[in-house]
Design a protein around this motif. Structure first.
Motif, PDB file in Angstrom:
ATOM      1  N   GLY A  48       0.777  -1.241   0.000  1.00  0.00           N
ATOM      2  CA  GLY A  48       0.000   0.000   0.000  1.00  0.00           C
ATOM      3  C   GLY A  48       0.805   1.286   0.000  1.00  0.00           C
ATOM      4  N   LYS A  51       3.948   1.355  -4.922  1.00  0.00           N
ATOM      5  CA  LYS A  51       4.798   0.671  -5.910  1.00  0.00           C
ATOM      6  C   LYS A  51       4.047   0.438  -7.232  1.00  0.00           C
ATOM      7  N   SER A  52       2.858  -0.145  -7.110  1.00  0.00           N
ATOM      8  CA  SER A  52       2.085  -0.410  -8.339  1.00  0.00           C
ATOM      9  C   SER A  52       1.661   0.900  -8.992  1.00  0.00           C
ATOM     10  N   ASP A  74      -9.925   7.730 -10.752  1.00  0.00           N
ATOM     11  CA  ASP A  74      -9.169   6.929  -9.781  1.00  0.00           C
ATOM     12  C   ASP A  74      -7.682   7.254  -9.839  1.00  0.00           C
ATOM     13  N   ILE A  76      -6.226  10.192 -10.632  1.00  0.00           N
ATOM     14  CA  ILE A  76      -5.858  11.517 -10.120  1.00  0.00           C
ATOM     15  C   ILE A  76      -5.876  11.480  -8.591  1.00  0.00           C
TER      16      ILE A  76
END
Ligand code: ATP
Ligand code: MG
Length: 386
Positions: A48, A51-52, A74, A76
């Protein structure tokens, strides 16, 4: 220029590379400016942290969509009105500057080298990336539409005609299905769609078959390299009806009573599948989690080779959480395979010790959206100072 920008040993001359990346207002990421390394960029951090999100920012620059299917809203950052992404890409041709502005109202501004690109195809042609992310794990075990969609996304990138044909096919299919479900169906009106469905359907099926025949050997070899198993992988395109105009036309006409009874069109490339077999069993039902992961990785490696063959340069590879569920041996084999590919790689992990790469490696740490180059490696910092 920092040391990370010098092509390291083993860096392919014909590879695309992100040499600079900046982002602001994107997901939870603090405004960042990075100069990624030419080979392996290892992004680590706890769950969380962002990274992704960092991989998503990179991928958006190439594909103009989120690999997680997220919309602009989602992407922004909460509380921000817009997100901005900018990257400098070097490759065999002159470097390109990609710039993107996403607005909360849904608007999107694209620039390639400071100008609006002539077309979306011109934009896509400048940058290719291949992504592996945890959602891809469903590709082997999930519904066929995931596998068809995977092949179609590859084809659309190179062939605007394929994209238009696939769109026309879907539109005709929706219309035909709507008519099939009408209270008193009009057979003539339904049959009027058959010709378009047969001709577009044949093109779609043949393009997928050709792509698969080009990729198959690469998938099989990459699977062998990663899994190190005696068990051999094979793949085949399972077409409900042979992708020929006459065969599709005949199936649509002969199966009209069945289609009317069911309320949808049963035959055509929208019902085809891509089947993976391990030994003599369907991998979907037989394979382990780790084997499914190795199959998807093998597909992505073959995709990378296919894109390289088509565009003449090695695409950038993004690997989101690739190492989990692979044992030590498979991880080792995966990284030696990746080292041979020669392109730039960005990979995320919660456990950097799983990433068995000893050189050509730059490490970043992500914490609460702040991306920092690991202290001993150079000057990149998350937030832009001043
Ligand atoms: N639009 C947004 N604005 C602000 N924060 C967001 C936005 N979208 C997602 N986030 C937050 O971003 C955080 C990091 O997400 P991300 O998916 O990058 O984590 P991760 O580091 O990959 O974690 P994991 O290891 O669990 O995969 C999440 O806590 C999420 O709440
Ligand atoms: Mg993640």
């Amino acid at each position: 220029m920092d040391a990370a920008n010098e092509p390291g040993e083993g860096a392919a001359r014909g590879a695309l590379r992100v040499t600079a990346l900046s982002a602001s207002g994107f997901r939870n990421l603090a405004p960042l400016q990075l100069s990624p390394g030419p080979r392996f960029n290892v992004i680590h951090g706890d769950n969380g942290q962002g990274k992704s999100n960092l991989l998503e920012a990179l991928y958006y620059l190439a594909a103009l969509r989120s690999f997680r299917g997220a919309g602009n809203r989602d992407l922004i950052a909460e509380g921000a009105e817009q997100a901005q992404l900018r990257a400098r890409i070097s490759g065999p041709a002159a470097p390109h500057q990609h710039q993107l502005l996403l607005r909360r109202n849904g608007g999107r501004l694209l620039q390639l080298d400071g100008k609006r690109p002539r077309s979306l195809s011109a934009y896509y042609a400048a940058l290719q990336m291949v992504i592996f992310h945890p959602g891809d794990m469903h590709m082997v075990s999930g519904p066929p539409e995931l596998r068809r969609g995977y092949l179609d996304r590859i084809l659309e990138q190179f062939d605007a005609t394929f994209a238009a044909t696939a769109q026309a096919y879907q539109k005709a299919l929706r219309s035909r299905n709507r008519l099939l479900r009408a209270p008193s169906p009009n057979r003539g009106a339904i049959a009027a769609y058959d010709e378009l469905l047969a001709s577009a359907g044949a093109v779609i099926g043949q393009c997928r078959l050709r792509l698969l025949s080009e990729m198959a050997q690469g998938v099989v070899e990459a699977f062998r390299s990663v899994s190190g198993e005696g068990l051999s992988l094979s793949l085949r395109y399972a077409a409900r009806v042979e992708p020929e105009v006459a065969a599709l036309r005949a199936a649509l006409s002969e199966q009209l009573p069945r289609d009317l009874a069911r309320g949808y069109t049963g035959d055509g490339p929208h019902a085809d599948d891509l089947v993976f077999e391990l030994g003599r069993s369907a991998a979907k039902h037989y394979g382990s989690q780790g084997q499914h992961r190795a199959i998807v990785l093998a597909l992505k490696v073959a995709e990378l080779h296919e894109l390289e063959r088509r565009v003449g340069r090695v695409p950038i590879l993004l690997l989101d959480d690739v190492s989990s569920e692979l044992d030590r041996g498979r991880n080792q084999r995966l990284f030696s395979l990746l080292s041979e590919l020669g392109g730039q790689v960005f990979l995320t992990t919660t456990h950097p010790e799983h990433i068995q790469l000893s050189h050509d490696r730059v490490d970043y740490r992500v914490q609460a959206g702040v991306v920092e180059l690991k202290a001993d490696q150079g000057r990149d910092r998350g937030p832009i100072s001043g």
